[in-house]
Structure formats: C-alpha cells, structure tokens
Write a protein that holds these residues in place. Structure first.
Motif, PDB file in Angstrom:
ATOM      1  N   ILE A  49       8.182   4.703 -10.065  1.00  0.00           N
ATOM      2  CA  ILE A  49       8.789   3.623 -10.479  1.00  0.00           C
ATOM      3  C   ILE A  49       8.824   2.225  -9.397  1.00  0.00           C
ATOM      4  CG2 ILE A  49      10.822   2.567 -11.339  1.00  0.00           C
ATOM      5  CD1 ILE A  49      11.078   5.564 -12.849  1.00  0.00           C
ATOM      6  N   ASN A  50       9.227   2.767  -8.240  1.00  0.00           N
ATOM      7  CA  ASN A  50       9.565   1.872  -7.124  1.00  0.00           C
ATOM      8  C   ASN A  50       8.414   1.151  -6.980  1.00  0.00           C
ATOM      9  OD1 ASN A  50      10.987   0.491  -4.939  1.00  0.00           O
ATOM     10  ND2 ASN A  50      10.276   1.728  -3.619  1.00  0.00           N
ATOM     11  N   HIS A  51       6.995   1.596  -6.822  1.00  0.00           N
ATOM     12  CA  HIS A  51       5.861   0.860  -6.550  1.00  0.00           C
ATOM     13  C   HIS A  51       5.242  -0.117  -7.777  1.00  0.00           C
ATOM     14  CE1 HIS A  51       4.002   2.749  -2.866  1.00  0.00           C
ATOM     15  NE2 HIS A  51       5.356   3.359  -2.992  1.00  0.00           N
ATOM     16  N   PHE A  52       5.706   0.576  -8.884  1.00  0.00           N
ATOM     17  CA  PHE A  52       5.322  -0.287 -10.343  1.00  0.00           C
ATOM     18  C   PHE A  52       6.208  -1.601 -10.170  1.00  0.00           C
ATOM     19  CE2 PHE A  52       6.630  -1.490 -14.487  1.00  0.00           C
ATOM     20  CZ  PHE A  52       5.334  -1.835 -14.986  1.00  0.00           C
ATOM     21  N   VAL A  53       7.459  -1.567  -9.688  1.00  0.00           N
ATOM     22  CA  VAL A  53       8.326  -2.602  -9.674  1.00  0.00           C
ATOM     23  C   VAL A  53       7.873  -3.662  -8.583  1.00  0.00           C
ATOM     24  CG1 VAL A  53      10.549  -3.491  -9.137  1.00  0.00           C
ATOM     25  CG2 VAL A  53      10.365  -1.257 -10.656  1.00  0.00           C
ATOM     26  N   GLY A  54       7.530  -2.997  -7.375  1.00  0.00           N
ATOM     27  CA  GLY A  54       7.092  -3.843  -6.354  1.00  0.00           C
ATOM     28  C   GLY A  54       5.952  -4.481  -6.481  1.00  0.00           C
ATOM     29  N   ARG A  55       4.892  -3.900  -7.525  1.00  0.00           N
ATOM     30  CA  ARG A  55       3.680  -4.711  -7.881  1.00  0.00           C
ATOM     31  C   ARG A  55       4.140  -6.140  -8.658  1.00  0.00           C
ATOM     32  NH1 ARG A  55      -1.850  -4.096  -8.191  1.00  0.00           N
ATOM     33  NH2 ARG A  55      -1.726  -2.110  -7.438  1.00  0.00           N
ATOM     34  N   HIS A  56       5.171  -6.041  -9.195  1.00  0.00           N
ATOM     35  CA  HIS A  56       5.670  -7.332 -10.065  1.00  0.00           C
ATOM     36  C   HIS A  56       6.566  -8.273  -9.377  1.00  0.00           C
ATOM     37  CE1 HIS A  56       3.439  -4.278 -12.771  1.00  0.00           C
ATOM     38  NE2 HIS A  56       2.888  -5.343 -13.215  1.00  0.00           N
ATOM     39  N   VAL A  57       7.003  -7.832  -8.319  1.00  0.00           N
ATOM     40  CA  VAL A  57       7.919  -8.689  -7.632  1.00  0.00           C
ATOM     41  C   VAL A  57       7.450  -9.452  -6.549  1.00  0.00           C
ATOM     42  CG1 VAL A  57      10.303  -8.526  -6.182  1.00  0.00           C
ATOM     43  CG2 VAL A  57       9.886  -7.116  -8.151  1.00  0.00           C
ATOM     44  N   SER A  58       7.794 -10.705  -6.348  1.00  0.00           N
ATOM     45  CA  SER A  58       7.335 -11.840  -5.695  1.00  0.00           C
ATOM     46  C   SER A  58       8.041 -12.106  -4.427  1.00  0.00           C
ATOM     47  CB  SER A  58       6.903 -13.054  -6.195  1.00  0.00           C
ATOM     48  OG  SER A  58       8.140 -13.587  -6.984  1.00  0.00           O
ATOM     49  N   SER A  59       9.524 -11.603  -4.189  1.00  0.00           N
ATOM     50  CA  SER A  59      10.419 -11.900  -3.426  1.00  0.00           C
ATOM     51  C   SER A  59      10.042 -10.912  -2.072  1.00  0.00           C
ATOM     52  CB  SER A  59      11.828 -11.696  -3.653  1.00  0.00           C
ATOM     53  OG  SER A  59      12.669 -11.568  -2.708  1.00  0.00           O
ATOM     54  N   ALA A  60      10.016 -11.471  -1.146  1.00  0.00           N
ATOM     55  CA  ALA A  60       9.726 -10.819   0.326  1.00  0.00           C
ATOM     56  C   ALA A  60      10.932  -9.918   0.531  1.00  0.00           C
ATOM     57  CB  ALA A  60       9.418 -11.547   1.487  1.00  0.00           C
ATOM     58  N   ASP A  61      12.264 -10.331   0.601  1.00  0.00           N
ATOM     59  CA  ASP A  61      13.374 -10.107   0.618  1.00  0.00           C
ATOM     60  C   ASP A  61      13.462  -8.554  -0.181  1.00  0.00           C
ATOM     61  OD1 ASP A  61      14.169 -11.655   2.507  1.00  0.00           O
ATOM     62  OD2 ASP A  61      15.354 -13.081   1.000  1.00  0.00           O
ATOM     63  N   THR A  62      13.129  -8.560  -1.525  1.00  0.00           N
ATOM     64  CA  THR A  62      13.278  -7.612  -2.284  1.00  0.00           C
ATOM     65  C   THR A  62      12.124  -6.517  -2.001  1.00  0.00           C
ATOM     66  OG1 THR A  62      13.792  -8.890  -4.203  1.00  0.00           O
ATOM     67  CG2 THR A  62      13.080  -6.674  -4.844  1.00  0.00           C
ATOM     68  N   LEU A  63      11.087  -6.826  -1.625  1.00  0.00           N
ATOM     69  CA  LEU A  63      10.215  -5.730  -1.173  1.00  0.00           C
ATOM     70  C   LEU A  63      10.559  -5.275   0.006  1.00  0.00           C
ATOM     71  CD1 LEU A  63       6.844  -7.847  -1.800  1.00  0.00           C
ATOM     72  CD2 LEU A  63       7.612  -5.694  -2.810  1.00  0.00           C
ATOM     73  N   THR A  64      11.374  -5.719   1.059  1.00  0.00           N
ATOM     74  CA  THR A  64      11.838  -5.042   2.194  1.00  0.00           C
ATOM     75  C   THR A  64      12.763  -3.980   1.795  1.00  0.00           C
ATOM     76  OG1 THR A  64      11.647  -7.141   3.506  1.00  0.00           O
ATOM     77  CG2 THR A  64      12.900  -5.396   4.191  1.00  0.00           C
ATOM     78  N   THR A  65      13.713  -4.558   0.857  1.00  0.00           N
ATOM     79  CA  THR A  65      14.495  -3.555   0.405  1.00  0.00           C
ATOM     80  C   THR A  65      13.739  -2.293  -0.255  1.00  0.00           C
ATOM     81  OG1 THR A  65      16.281  -5.123  -0.078  1.00  0.00           O
ATOM     82  CG2 THR A  65      16.631  -3.165  -1.234  1.00  0.00           C
ATOM     83  N   GLN A  66      12.985  -2.501  -1.151  1.00  0.00           N
ATOM     84  CA  GLN A  66      12.156  -1.551  -1.710  1.00  0.00           C
ATOM     85  C   GLN A  66      11.474  -0.491  -0.783  1.00  0.00           C
ATOM     86  OE1 GLN A  66       9.999  -4.122  -4.590  1.00  0.00           O
ATOM     87  NE2 GLN A  66      10.731  -2.773  -6.028  1.00  0.00           N
ATOM     88  N   ASN A  67      10.965  -1.103   0.447  1.00  0.00           N
ATOM     89  CA  ASN A  67      10.522  -0.250   1.271  1.00  0.00           C
ATOM     90  C   ASN A  67      11.454   0.648   1.901  1.00  0.00           C
ATOM     91  OD1 ASN A  67       8.005   0.258   3.197  1.00  0.00           O
ATOM     92  ND2 ASN A  67       9.540  -0.591   5.024  1.00  0.00           N
ATOM     93  N   TYR A  68      12.398   0.170   2.172  1.00  0.00           N
ATOM     94  CA  TYR A  68      13.547   1.172   2.563  1.00  0.00           C
ATOM     95  C   TYR A  68      13.825   2.215   1.604  1.00  0.00           C
ATOM     96  CZ  TYR A  68      14.917  -1.385   6.631  1.00  0.00           C
ATOM     97  OH  TYR A  68      15.108  -2.196   7.920  1.00  0.00           O
ATOM     98  N   LEU A  69      13.863   1.866   0.288  1.00  0.00           N
ATOM     99  CA  LEU A  69      13.951   2.641  -0.706  1.00  0.00           C
ATOM    100  C   LEU A  69      12.896   3.642  -0.690  1.00  0.00           C
ATOM    101  CD1 LEU A  69      15.574   3.774  -3.365  1.00  0.00           C
ATOM    102  CD2 LEU A  69      14.391   1.891  -4.591  1.00  0.00           C
ATOM    103  N   ASP A  70      11.641   3.345  -0.690  1.00  0.00           N
ATOM    104  CA  ASP A  70      10.351   4.121  -0.446  1.00  0.00           C
ATOM    105  C   ASP A  70      10.469   5.027   0.486  1.00  0.00           C
ATOM    106  OD1 ASP A  70       8.085   4.090  -2.149  1.00  0.00           O
ATOM    107  OD2 ASP A  70       6.929   3.933  -0.136  1.00  0.00           O
ATOM    108  N   SER A  71      11.050   4.787   1.748  1.00  0.00           N
ATOM    109  CA  SER A  71      11.317   5.703   2.681  1.00  0.00           C
ATOM    110  C   SER A  71      12.305   6.853   2.368  1.00  0.00           C
ATOM    111  CB  SER A  71      11.601   4.911   4.048  1.00  0.00           C
ATOM    112  OG  SER A  71      10.611   4.021   4.282  1.00  0.00           O
ATOM    113  N   ILE A  72      13.311   6.337   1.840  1.00  0.00           N
ATOM    114  CA  ILE A  72      14.159   7.415   1.430  1.00  0.00           C
ATOM    115  C   ILE A  72      13.896   8.425   0.367  1.00  0.00           C
ATOM    116  CG2 ILE A  72      16.705   7.650   0.175  1.00  0.00           C
ATOM    117  CD1 ILE A  72      17.491   4.800   1.458  1.00  0.00           C
ATOM    118  N   LEU A  73      13.067   7.692  -0.540  1.00  0.00           N
ATOM    119  CA  LEU A  73      12.542   8.901  -1.663  1.00  0.00           C
ATOM    120  C   LEU A  73      11.513   9.640  -1.017  1.00  0.00           C
ATOM    121  CD1 LEU A  73      12.513   6.139  -4.639  1.00  0.00           C
ATOM    122  CD2 LEU A  73      13.911   8.020  -4.367  1.00  0.00           C
ATOM    123  N   ALA A  74      10.765   8.989  -0.015  1.00  0.00           N
ATOM    124  CA  ALA A  74       9.783   9.939   0.560  1.00  0.00           C
ATOM    125  C   ALA A  74      10.526  11.094   1.409  1.00  0.00           C
ATOM    126  CB  ALA A  74       8.859   9.140   1.553  1.00  0.00           C
TER     127      ALA A  74
END
Length: 443
Positions: free
Chosen positions: A96-121
């Motif tokens: 889900i996080n990757h699906f959202v990341g593909r459709h988000v253009s904000s760099a700040d949001t993507l950085t936050t999503q990267n942290y979330l991705d690492s936590i989920l990993a």
C-alpha cells in the motif's frame, strides 16, 4: 498410502515456505537498503534530495531495531501462525505504501514514506525470522534471501530500462515483487494456521528477553551516528586526511559490535562481528554494476556458501574470507575488467553465505539481528570519492583508503571473535532466556 500423500503435501508446503522466507527476506532487505522512490529527484531541490539520501541509512537503522524487537516479541509470545500473520500484514502495508508513493509528488511526503517503508520492512524481517528460523528449510531460505540480496545490491541492474538510467527504477523493491511476496505469505499463513503453539506462548509467566533489543539498538544507533559524524568531518574539511577521525570511527564501530555481541546469548554474537566486517569489506570493494542475470548465480553461490558453512563451520575461515575481500579492495584499481568484478562478486556471495552458516545462531532474534545488520551503513560510505555513482565505485585513492579502513575493522572483529569464544566456551546447554521451542533449527 495416505501417509505417503501427506508427506508429499508437507514437503511441497515446506518448499513454498522456504521460497516465501527467501523472497520475504529479500524484499525486506532491499526496502531497508534503498529509498522508496527516485521519480522526483531530477526536479527537486538539493535540500529535499539530501533529506531522502539521509533517510536511507537512518531508515535502515530504524528497520534493524524494529526487526529485532518484533522477532523478540513474536518468538516469546506467539505461535507460528501469528508470526506469519504479522509478516503478511507488514508486506501488505508495504504494498500500500508503494502504491501511494507512486501517486504522490511531494518530496517531503516521500521521505516520510521511506521511513515508513523501513519500519514495515523491519516488521516483515523480524516476524518472518521468528516464524522460519526454527525450521531447517525455511531458515536456509531466509538466510539466502537476506544475505544474497545484500550481495547483489539494489535490483537496479535487473530492473532498469533500456536507456540505462538507474533512476528509472521507481520503486525499490518493485510492486510486482511485493505482490508475489504477499501472495506467498498468504499461502504460508494459511498453511501454518493450525501449527501448535510453542511452549513459550503458553507459559503463565513470560520473561521478555531485552538483551537482543539492547544489542540491536546499540549497534544500529552507534554505527549510524559515527557514519554521519565522519561524513560531516569530510564535508567541513575535504582536503584534510582525517586519519584520527577515521581511527575514532573504526574504534566506535568495533566497540558497538562488541557491546552487541556480548549482549547476545552464547556465541550468537559471532554473527554481529562477521556482519559488521563483511559490510565494511563489501563497501570497500565498491558498487560495481552487475548484469541482471547475475542475480541467479549470486544466489546460488550464497546458498553454496551457506551449505559449506553449516557442514564445516569455522570462524577462522569466515574472517579470512572477509579479510581477503578487504585486501582485494586495497589493491584493486578504480577501473576493473569485467572478470575482476565478477570474481569479486562471487567471493562476496560465497563469503556472505559461509558466514551465515558458520555463525548459525541458537536464538532466533540473534539470527534476525545478524541478517539485518548487513543493511546497516558503514563508515566506508562516509569516505571521500570522486565518482558520482551511488553506491560509489570510487577512485583509486578512495579504494586505497577504503581498503585500509576495512582491514582495520576486520582485524578488530577477528580479535573480538577470539575473545568472545574464549569467554563463551562451547556448550550444548541452551542460553538461559530462550525456552524450548525458541532455538534455531539446524540445517
């Protein structure tokens, strides 16, 4: 007849669990190792690009801590089905996080999503390790997936488009790989839903072992802090040698590895020493590009190394292989022929597999920490280089400095292994805190 059919079904199910463990560990490792998305980097500001770059090692450190915390909790409290279900939930959330990341253009949001991705990993890696490290086949798959994709790197060569631009890889890991992992995890969760609870989950009084969590926290945070500190020293004074600072960083890395190793039960800390030195040696060798087809060969070599390590375990051989890589990094040139790159990649794969087999832990969270530590940054990445490639292939000067630094870390790790094995003599008795059913399976 019916018994034979049941055995055949069991073997098929066990094979699927092994593939699931391998793919799940690979997905988790790649997610901790790289940013979630590169698509906006060509149009972003330097500040936002630096924010994403900084989130990679920090996210990896967070992922390592989360992985061990989850492994300890699941190993201590749950039955196998719960561990599989937690791993499935983490993989699905990553999708889900990757699906959202593909459709988000904000760099700040993507950085936050990267942290979330690492936590989920980290959740995926920890839960999966707790689920499979008690069983021989899936345990081997888990080690091969985690160590093998550490050797290969980031999947960029496998997935890049025909224009040769590595930034065309929009997601790491890609959504199709996450989708396959989710499907396999669903099957394995359903297959293991009726497995009986381990004794640790039915006892009336449960003692939560916190030492593996402390070990992961110390190792991850100290290595992260010292790597970022050394990078800042070179940013502030790029023309200075910084030999003292490098020595301090090496010492801090070894102290952190020693503290983590001593906090783990028995000789499980051997895996920490080998992981820290292997990461340093592999980073010193450099991030040379590899063709996509080589991933199969590297996984086979990792599996071969694992098998040999289990059959003929030797800390001397393991640390010697890593030392050989560090020496190779010291003498190799910045531009190498294809066969040199292939040979170094093959040795890294064999060494990673052999180290996993030789340092096979007796407690599942210890194994999770050893695999997760492969994705931590090392001070080698903070050293200066002239190449714009990431990870840096490096110039000749960078290779020499990186090789010397890696040799220092390997020598310190070798000394730590000797001390650990002297003060923790071999014993058939299990560690005090893991109870029956928590020990890792032999393969």
């Amino acid at each position: 007849m019916r018994g034979g059919k049941f055995d055949e079904v069991h073997k098929i199910g066990n094979a699927v669990d092994t593939i699931t463990a391998c793919l799940g560990a690979a997905v988790a490792g790649v997610a901790m190792f790289l940013p979630i998305n590169f698509s906006w980097t060509v149009e972003t500001s330097p500040y936002r690009l630096a924010s994403l770059n900084n989130s990679v090692p920090r996210g990896a450190a967070i992922g390592v801590i989360v992985a061990v915390v989850v492994a300890v909790l699941v190993t201590t409290y749950s039955k196998p089905m719960v561990a599989w279900a937690v791993a499935l939930g983490a993989a699905f959330s990553m999708d889900i996080n990757h699906f959202v990341g593909r459709h988000v253009s904000s760099a700040d949001t993507l950085t936050t999503q990267n942290y979330l991705d690492s936590i989920l990993a980290g959740v995926l890696l920890g839960a999966l390790g707790a689920a499979v490290l008690r069983r021989p086949g899936p345990a081997a798959g888990f080690a091969i997936g985690g160590a093998g994709f550490f050797v290969y790197g980031d999947l960029a060569e496998l997935l890049e488009s025909t224009d040769g631009d590595p930034y065309s890889v929009l997601e790491t890991p890609p959504r199709w790989l996450l989708g396959v992992a989710v499907v396999l995890l669903i099957f394995s969760t359903l297959r293991n839903r009726s497995q009986p609870a381990h004794p640790s989950s039915v006892t009336t009084v449960i003692e939560l072992p916190v030492t593996p969590i402390l070990a992961a926290t110390v190792l991850a945070l100290v290595i992260l802090a010292v790597t970022e500190w050394l990078a800042r020293q070179y940013q502030h004074a790029p023309d200075v040698g910084h030999a003292v600072e490098i020595g301090m960083a090496v010492a801090a890395t070894l102290i952190a590895a020693t503290a983590a190793a001593m906090l783990l039960p028995g000789r499980d800390g051997s895996g920490v020493y080998l992981a820290v030195s292997l990461v340093a040696a592999a980073d010193a060798v450099g991030g040379d590009s590899r063709p996509g087809w080589s991933i199969a060969a590297l996984l086979v070599l990792t599996a071969l190394g694992l098998l040999v390590g289990r059959r003929l375990p030797s800390m001397f051989i393991a640390i010697s292989l890593i030392a050989g890589l560090a020496v190779f990094a010291l003498v190799k040139s910045a531009n190498n022929q294809g066969f040199v790159i292939a040979a170094s990649s093959a040795v890294v794969a064999l060494a990673a597999g052999y180290c996993c087999g030789a340092a096979w832990p007796r407690y599942a969270p210890s194994g999770v920490l050893a695999i997760a530590a492969l994705y931590l940054p090392s001070i080698i990445t903070a050293l200066p280089h002239d190449s714009a490639e990431w990870p840096p292939a490096g110039s000749a000067n960078h290779q020499t400095l990186a090789g010397r630094t890696a040799i220092a870390i390997v020598c310190g790790s070798a000394l730590g292994l000797v001390v650990l094995r002297r003060i923790r003599p071999r014993s058939r008795r299990k560690p005090d805190h893991p109870v029956e059913g928590e020990s890792v399976a032999d393969i």
